[in-house]
Scaffold this motif. Sequence first.
Motif, PDB file in Angstrom:
ATOM      1  N   GLU A  78      -0.011   7.100  12.067  1.00 56.43           N
ATOM      2  CA  GLU A  78      -0.879   8.154  11.550  1.00 56.43           C
ATOM      3  C   GLU A  78      -0.829   9.374  12.463  1.00 56.43           C
ATOM      4  N   ASN A  79      -0.800  10.571  11.840  1.00 60.98           N
ATOM      5  CA  ASN A  79      -0.744  11.809  12.605  1.00 60.98           C
ATOM      6  C   ASN A  79      -1.850  12.751  12.128  1.00 60.98           C
ATOM      7  N   VAL A  80      -2.679  13.194  13.054  1.00 65.24           N
ATOM      8  CA  VAL A  80      -3.848  14.011  12.712  1.00 65.24           C
ATOM      9  C   VAL A  80      -3.432  15.364  12.142  1.00 65.24           C
ATOM     10  N   ASP A  81      -2.467  16.025  12.782  1.00 65.90           N
ATOM     11  CA  ASP A  81      -2.068  17.361  12.331  1.00 65.90           C
ATOM     12  C   ASP A  81      -1.409  17.312  10.958  1.00 65.90           C
ATOM     13  N   ALA A  82      -0.525  16.328  10.754  1.00 63.89           N
ATOM     14  CA  ALA A  82       0.124  16.200   9.451  1.00 63.89           C
ATOM     15  C   ALA A  82      -0.900  15.854   8.375  1.00 63.89           C
ATOM     16  N   THR A  83      -1.868  15.034   8.728  1.00 61.18           N
ATOM     17  CA  THR A  83      -2.932  14.680   7.784  1.00 61.18           C
ATOM     18  C   THR A  83      -3.733  15.917   7.384  1.00 61.18           C
ATOM     19  N   HIS A  84      -4.085  16.730   8.366  1.00 65.38           N
ATOM     20  CA  HIS A  84      -4.861  17.947   8.077  1.00 65.38           C
ATOM     21  C   HIS A  84      -4.080  18.879   7.151  1.00 65.38           C
ATOM     22  N   LYS A  85      -2.796  19.053   7.428  1.00 68.43           N
ATOM     23  CA  LYS A  85      -1.978  19.927   6.586  1.00 68.43           C
ATOM     24  C   LYS A  85      -1.933  19.400   5.154  1.00 68.43           C
ATOM     25  N   TYR A  86      -1.750  18.095   5.009  1.00 71.57           N
ATOM     26  CA  TYR A  86      -1.685  17.502   3.666  1.00 71.57           C
ATOM     27  C   TYR A  86      -3.010  17.674   2.933  1.00 71.57           C
ATOM     28  N   GLN A  87      -4.099  17.439   3.635  1.00 72.01           N
ATOM     29  CA  GLN A  87      -5.411  17.525   2.991  1.00 72.01           C
ATOM     30  C   GLN A  87      -5.721  18.943   2.535  1.00 72.01           C
TER      31      GLN A  87
ATOM     32  N   GLN B  72       0.840  -1.194   0.000  1.00 72.43           N
ATOM     33  CA  GLN B  72       0.000   0.000   0.000  1.00 72.43           C
ATOM     34  C   GLN B  72       0.873   1.241   0.000  1.00 72.43           C
ATOM     35  N   VAL B  73       0.522   2.214  -0.837  1.00 69.49           N
ATOM     36  CA  VAL B  73       1.261   3.475  -0.880  1.00 69.49           C
ATOM     37  C   VAL B  73       0.748   4.383   0.228  1.00 69.49           C
ATOM     38  N   LEU B  74       1.652   4.788   1.112  1.00 69.50           N
ATOM     39  CA  LEU B  74       1.301   5.693   2.205  1.00 69.50           C
ATOM     40  C   LEU B  74       1.929   7.055   1.965  1.00 69.50           C
ATOM     41  N   HIS B  75       1.192   8.097   2.324  1.00 74.35           N
ATOM     42  CA  HIS B  75       1.768   9.434   2.370  1.00 74.35           C
ATOM     43  C   HIS B  75       2.462   9.579   3.724  1.00 74.35           C
ATOM     44  N   THR B  76       3.696  10.007   3.693  1.00 73.87           N
ATOM     45  CA  THR B  76       4.488  10.038   4.923  1.00 73.87           C
ATOM     46  C   THR B  76       5.120  11.412   5.131  1.00 73.87           C
ATOM     47  N   ILE B  77       5.536  11.620   6.361  1.00 70.13           N
ATOM     48  CA  ILE B  77       6.310  12.801   6.711  1.00 70.13           C
ATOM     49  C   ILE B  77       7.401  12.346   7.669  1.00 70.13           C
TER      50      ILE B  77
ATOM     51  N   SER C 209      -7.124  16.802  -0.603  1.00 67.69           N
ATOM     52  CA  SER C 209      -7.180  15.345  -0.615  1.00 67.69           C
ATOM     53  C   SER C 209      -7.766  14.853   0.699  1.00 67.69           C
ATOM     54  N   SER C 210      -8.250  13.634   0.694  1.00 63.83           N
ATOM     55  CA  SER C 210      -8.762  13.022   1.921  1.00 63.83           C
ATOM     56  C   SER C 210      -7.795  11.969   2.467  1.00 63.83           C
ATOM     57  N   ASP C 211      -6.619  11.856   1.857  1.00 63.08           N
ATOM     58  CA  ASP C 211      -5.654  10.838   2.281  1.00 63.08           C
ATOM     59  C   ASP C 211      -5.075  11.163   3.656  1.00 63.08           C
ATOM     60  N   LYS C 212      -4.655  10.115   4.331  1.00 61.28           N
ATOM     61  CA  LYS C 212      -4.025  10.259   5.634  1.00 61.28           C
ATOM     62  C   LYS C 212      -2.503  10.345   5.477  1.00 61.28           C
TER      63      LYS C 212
END
Length: 736
Positions: free
Chosen positions: A265-274, A153-158, A279-282
């Motif tokens: 998974e990180n909520v703040d990083a997810t929000h910034k990315y979205q 699975q491809v994950l978006h990461t930081i 996007s709705s990706d995590k």
Amino acid sequence: MRTSLQAFFLLATSCLLLVNCRKKQWDDYYGRPAGLESPIYQVLQSKGGFTSLLACIDKAGYKDILSSAGYWTLFAPTDEAFNQYFKDHNISSVESIDVETATKIVRYCLVYNSFNTDRLDDYQSTTGWQADQAFKRRTTYYDLFDTAMINGQVLHTIASNRNGSIYSTSDNNNKYIPYFTNPFFTTAKLTAADYNYFYPGSSFTGLNILDAKITESNVAAENGNIHIIDKVLSPLQNIEKYLASKPEYSLFNSLFQRFMVAYIENVDATHKYQVLNNSSDKVYVKFYKDGLAFSLNNENYLKLQDNDGQMNGYTLFAPTNDVLEPYLKNVVLEHYNNDLNNLSKLPLQTLFDFLNAHMWQSPVWPTKFATTGNYLGEEARFNAATDIVDKKILSNGFFYGAKKVQESNLFFTVYARPYLDPQYTLMTRLLNADLKSVITNPNFNYTILMMSDDQIHALGFDWDGNRSAWINTDPNALGAGDPKGTTARLINLSVISTPKNQLNNLTGDGIIETMGGEMIKWSNGKFYAAGNIDKGNVVNVVASKAMKNGMVYYTDGLLLFSPTTIGKRLEALAPSSSSPYYNFVQYLIKSKLYTAATGAISGVPLGFFGTILIPDNAAIVQAVNDGLLPGTGTAPNKVPNFAPTATQEIEQVSSFIQFHIMKKSVINDEKTKDGIETNYRNLNDQVGLITVTNDPGVLTFTDPWGRTAGINAASSNVLADRIVIHSINKYLKPNY
């Protein structure tokens, strides 16, 4: 009407004059000073020679930022530097540089806060400036999101911006840019050789930034400082990215990526990315496990202070695949079928230790290999001239590619034999409690006798992980009432300091002191301790392995201590008058010092380490005739009276025995010499001392009167509970 108009014009004129006066006062106080320099962008324009840089600034969207208030340091490459950049990248002009590349160039050359060259190498600590301690500054550039393929699975990461399992949402993980100045090099005791090791094609000027030179410094601007450089600089990779980009280190990198990484998974990083990507990706933070020296993707230093990255960074030595693979198979996986597929079966701590042996929480400069300790406290054991095949200064530290594995103490000393063998986990646990730091010292030699899990289990002991405690599994086992103390004593019996390699050759026989202070003996490939004598067995050596700091012996049993009290041991040694100990023991067991039921001797408590010197039967008879012990008959033909009734004679026996009990275990090992305290004290409370002469092949004891006794070799070096017994050919006289 006319009067009204005149009044109006007079009022208007007054107001205008008042406004003009107030504006002048405002401008005088708040207006731009006449001598103030222009902002950075305008200074570059007026100075000329920065057309390409200005174009990049425009593309990056930094024109307004560098044209207004701020506090910056800009390392500004000239048009000539850009021309070389175009040539190196096979492009015709700045028009061919895309926005992303332009942004990288501008933001990596732009440093927070304004520093002239006098302050550039000073460290901004929380307590003030520390002169000439810094060689890096935090830039405005940072990488943001990345992707990783995890379980298909491809994950978006930081990237993590701290070491271990910590992530700060307010930190963008900005990259640092390194520079090299004369004051810093002088303070750090570095030379041009340290610089040229990394940048052999550049000359060290004492004012370098990476492999570029600062050709003009301290160009003042309203919003900061400009230092002009002769090369276009692009953001450096960090250690993680560089390691991953090099296939020759893929095996080493796989140890990190397979066993040391977690994605959370990180909520703040997810929000910034979205928000940024609609996007709705995590988004998942890529963490490196707690226990590693540092996280490879962390651009910051330890963050004990906000700016500690200015003066510090990390170092990684990465072995190439061709040297790492055989090392892992033959050393780390020796007891796992020498198979790389069994890496996952290793204890995680073994992988931590192996990786940490190659990781430093400090910059390892080329001339400082021998004096800079890694996370395990070991120097870099590489030859900078012959072992290093790749060297890079990166955004978060130094990188060295090596055709050699770090010879870590944990993997090359005697400790490695139990540590790397899954059949010796209990022995490893025992060593870790107190002896690990001792026997992993490569500068001192040791001999260890291996203690397998099966042997410890058979003795009646085990480790209870739920209780984090040693337990007894057999109520009749030796030392069953004190599992922790018993197992600690057993491991100390099996570790011996051998600075002269005394046990490398086990032919012949001898006696030697163990790490616990107890004595053991060997004879032609066999070992035994006092407890083995009790049981009538010996420990046979079945295999051996030479390590960097000593010998390791595999045996068919364990060395055992004796639960027998010293008095009972002496009784067993003197069953009849034919024993050389008989006369002394008879005086002892009938003295007021002795408890017949237990074999306890007054002044010799449990845990007592010492030596009992037993004058042989003839020497005791001589002591009787010399008046030191009670006897019957007339000198010189008196015979011992083992059970005197007179108070003076009872005390005489006690004093004699106490003077022959020394408060230190002494064997002929050339160690213990000079005066040793005994259990005897005279009426003036003076301690009785015996002088020991302990030279090669010579062990003698001299009393305060100058009387010297030697040992009777055949009946000396007898082992008891923490005590060694010697038969001597003369009695020793107390200092009455």
